[in-house]
Design a protein around this motif. Structure first.
Motif, short mmCIF file in Angstrom:
data_model
loop_
_atom_site.label_atom_id
_atom_site.label_comp_id
_atom_site.label_asym_id
_atom_site.label_seq_id
_atom_site.Cartn_x
_atom_site.Cartn_y
_atom_site.Cartn_z
N PHE A 71 -5.47 -14.25 7.04
CA PHE A 71 -4.19 -14.92 6.85
C PHE A 71 -3.20 -13.92 6.27
O PHE A 71 -3.51 -13.20 5.31
N LEU A 72 -2.01 -13.89 6.85
CA LEU A 72 -0.99 -12.93 6.44
C LEU A 72 0.32 -13.68 6.24
O LEU A 72 0.76 -14.44 7.10
N SER A 73 0.96 -13.46 5.07
CA SER A 73 2.23 -14.13 4.79
C SER A 73 3.05 -13.29 3.83
O SER A 73 2.55 -12.33 3.23
N SER A 74 4.32 -13.65 3.70
CA SER A 74 5.21 -12.96 2.77
C SER A 74 6.24 -13.95 2.23
O SER A 74 6.76 -14.78 2.99
N PHE B 180 -11.16 -13.08 -0.11
CA PHE B 180 -10.72 -11.77 -0.59
C PHE B 180 -9.21 -11.68 -0.35
O PHE B 180 -8.73 -11.97 0.75
N THR B 181 -8.46 -11.27 -1.38
CA THR B 181 -7.00 -11.26 -1.28
C THR B 181 -6.42 -9.97 -1.84
O THR B 181 -6.89 -9.44 -2.85
N LYS B 182 -5.39 -9.48 -1.16
CA LYS B 182 -4.59 -8.35 -1.65
C LYS B 182 -3.12 -8.73 -1.52
O LYS B 182 -2.67 -9.15 -0.45
N ILE C 190 -13.15 -2.89 6.26
CA ILE C 190 -11.77 -2.87 5.77
C ILE C 190 -10.86 -3.62 6.74
O ILE C 190 -10.94 -3.45 7.95
N VAL C 191 -10.00 -4.47 6.17
CA VAL C 191 -8.92 -5.13 6.91
C VAL C 191 -7.62 -4.62 6.32
O VAL C 191 -7.38 -4.77 5.11
N GLN C 192 -6.78 -4.00 7.13
CA GLN C 192 -5.58 -3.38 6.58
C GLN C 192 -4.34 -3.72 7.41
O GLN C 192 -4.41 -3.95 8.61
N ASP D 247 5.18 -8.29 -2.02
CA ASP D 247 4.94 -9.74 -1.91
C ASP D 247 4.27 -10.15 -0.60
O ASP D 247 4.30 -11.32 -0.22
N VAL D 248 3.67 -9.19 0.08
CA VAL D 248 2.88 -9.53 1.28
C VAL D 248 1.48 -9.95 0.83
O VAL D 248 0.82 -9.24 0.06
N ASN D 249 1.03 -11.08 1.32
CA ASN D 249 -0.29 -11.62 0.96
C ASN D 249 -1.24 -11.46 2.14
O ASN D 249 -1.02 -12.02 3.21
N LEU D 250 -2.31 -10.67 1.93
CA LEU D 250 -3.35 -10.47 2.94
C LEU D 250 -4.63 -11.10 2.42
O LEU D 250 -5.18 -10.65 1.41
N THR D 251 -5.09 -12.16 3.09
CA THR D 251 -6.26 -12.91 2.63
C THR D 251 -7.30 -13.00 3.73
O THR D 251 -6.97 -13.27 4.89
#
Length: 589
Positions: A251-254, A223-225, A201-203, A211-215
């Motif tokens: 990768f983390l963005s908003s 894998f993207t959430k 798990i990556v959290q 609108d936070v993008n966790l890839t």
């Protein structure tokens, strides 16, 4: 101190949603003047149960502080279960107890039932007796400095004890604080090694997730959430099945909000029989009594199953109550606090100039290996050296993180930085590496030590010798000296020195030792002692006509005896020192 309630709620939500195993019974209690049962004991069987528990977490703090009332409420709710022995209470507070009932009134009934209490002290105002509460009940105590910018220790402290108590063990890979502005991208990475990969798990734990993008990317897989307005405190990506071995990019963005939160990554062993690679922090004492000559050791064991891991990079991140942070490197090199080379125990000293205040410390240990090895036992063939009993085998890259129990600094005073009372480390790796028959010279080698134990560079070396072992050991300063012209290298690098013994005598044994000296003339303790024997007794030789042999030739022939003496001396010293190293436990402390 800033309001910690929102941060604590986010971190606890992380624990509830991703850490606590299914079939667990969980309840939530808050306390101020009184204890308040916010959620009755609930069996976790679904995502809905987890969401319901997370929604019950408190969002404000008002009134006084009655820790005893909170514990009493927990106790009464736990009694609704058939068996409370081994139940766990996690107590987190930023306040000092000022209302009855007090903890002293409640603890006896909890300990009688075998209830374990983990504690988290939040900020400098948190009650000083939290550590004792954990100690009495067999729990662990942690500290989070709300004054430290970009700290991960709140999430670390709330996750750590639950990873250890879980029947299906959780292995923490990495935690990192992420701060990023809108439309920017935060990047990091992690490694899956051959001992883990199940339920990876990556959290991200933070306040606003819309609108936070966790890839996460690995090889050809992505894998993207994407967070929504309905997400509560945490979003995560779970890699299905067994994650492949190798490097993963995160990768983390908003697109709508700035981000400030904690990324935490963890996994589980591939199987219950797997020899898992792990790091355990080995605290020796709960308090640091500050002084100008302070030497406080910190140890971390890095093992793959029962095999020690060598050549890893191990770092401790230490945060105090006033928001100061410093990093220090732990090494497995028989220098400073480390007393045995390549045993998987990485060590360092916390020195006086690294501390800046009284109070609690949070210590996170990060271990990474990109050229690491494990030490394995091998069958030794007749005639081979004792050192051939073990060999190193390369292992793949890995990452691990662990949190130590809190340590408290006492009696801190601001010292003159020009005062240096810390000597170089004793040298424990001195050995005779060569004897030359032609010019009667000897070559000795050792690992360089530092100015302050294993930190900085020493200024010079003091080499002493004597034909009396006990005199050299107890009074080295009055024994014969050998002039040394070498400039000490960086700690851990190999030093080599060639010399002659003046007025050498046959049928004699000479004992040799080295000390390092710093720029304030602080002299380190004596090294391990090696010996050289010069013999011309024909008993040692096959040819009886040896009376005319030169001393140099006799020295060369006697090297076998010298090696035996060296091994015996080094082994005795190593074994004595080794007893000072704490045993590796099966849990991080």
């Amino acid at each position: 101190m800033k309001n910690f309630i929102d941060d604590a709620k986010d971190a606890l939500t992380t624990v509830i949603k991703t850490i606590l195993p299914n079939e667990s019974y969980v309840g939530i209690v808050s306390f101020s003047d009184n204890g308040h049962l916010r959620k009755r004991m609930t069996k976790i069987t679904s995502e809905s149960d987890r969401n319901s528990l997370a929604d019950s977490l408190p969002v404000i703090a008002v009134g006084g502080t009655s820790i005893g009332a909170g514990l009493e409420t927990c106790y009464q709710e736990l009694l609704t279960l058939n068996n409370v022995t081994g139940s766990v209470i996690y107590l987190a507070t930023d306040g000092k107890e000022n209302k009855s009932p007090y903890t002293e009134e409640v603890l006896p009934k909890l300990t009688k039932k075998g209830i374990v209490i983990h504690t988290l002290a939040i900020g400098s105002s948190a009650d000083k007796k939290l550590n004792n509460i954990s100690k009495i009940t067999g729990g662990s105590s942690y500290f989070y400095s709300s004054e430290t910018v970009d700290s991960t220790s709140l999430v670390d402290a709330l996750i750590e004890p639950f990873t250890e108590s879980s029947k299906d063990r959780i292995i923490r890979i990495k935690t990192v604080h992420a701060v990023i502005s809108t439309h920017q991208v935060f990047e990091t990475n992690f490694v899956i090694d051959d001992t883990i990969g199940r339920d990876t798990i990556v959290q991200l734990t933070t306040h606003v997730l819309r609108d936070v993008n966790l890839t996460i990317k690995h090889s050809e897989m992505t894998f993207t959430k994407i967070g929504t307005a309905g997400d509560n405190s945490v979003i995560y990506v779970k890699i299905p099945g067994i994650a492949q071995i190798g490097n993963y990019d995160v990768f983390l963005s908003s697109t709508t909000n700035d981000i400030s939160g904690t990324l935490s990554i963890f996994s589980k062993p591939v199987s219950s029989k797997q020899a898992v690679l792990q790091v355990n922090v080995l605290n020796t004492e709960p308090e640091i009594q500050y002084s100008a000559g302070l030497l406080f050791p910190l140890y971390a064991a890095v093992y793959k199953g029962l095999l020690p891991v060598t050549n890893a990079t191990v770092m401790a991140v230490i945060e105090n109550e006033i928001g100061d942070r410093f990093n220090t490197i732990l090494k497995d090199n028989a220098i400073g606090a480390d007393v045995s080379l390549n045993d998987g125990i990485y060590s360092c000293y916390i020195l006086p100039n690294e501390l800046s205040a009284n109070g609690r410390l949070s210590i996170k240990v990060i271990a990474e290996g990109y050229s690491a090895k494990v030490v394995v036992e091998v069958t030794r063939s007749p005639g081979t050296k004792f050192t051939d009993d073990f060999e190193e085998q390369s292992i793949g890259p890995f990452m691990r993180v662990a949190l130590a129990r809190e340590i408290t600094v006492k009696n801190y005073t601001l010292l003159d930085k020009n005062i240096d009372l810390i000597p170089p480390s004793p040298i424990l790796t001195l050995q005779l590496s060569n004897i030359s028959n032609e010019d009667n010279t000897y070559t000795i080698t050792w690992y360089a030590v530092g100015d302050d134990l294993d930190k900085g560079n020493a200024t010079s070396y003091d080499i002493r010798y004597s034909d009396k072992f006990q005199k050299l050991k107890t009074d080295p300063g009055h024994q014969q000296t050998i002039t040394v012209g070498i400039i000490p290298k960086e700690p851990g690098e190999t030093e080599s020195f060639v010399f002659q013994i003046p007025n050498i005598q046959t049928n004699s044994t000479y004992y040799i030792a080295v000390r390092a000296v710093d720029d304030q003339n602080n002299t380190g303790d004596l090294s391990n002692i090696i010996s050289v024997s010069i013999l011309n007794d024909r008993y040692w030789f096959d040819d009886e006509n040896t009376d005319g042999l030169s001393i140099a030739f006799l020295v060369g022939i006697s090297i076998g005896a010298v090696i035996i003496v060296v091994i015996l001396l080094v082994c005795v010293i190593t074994l004595i020192k080794k007893k000072r190293v704490p045993r590796m436990s099966n849990y991080a402390i």
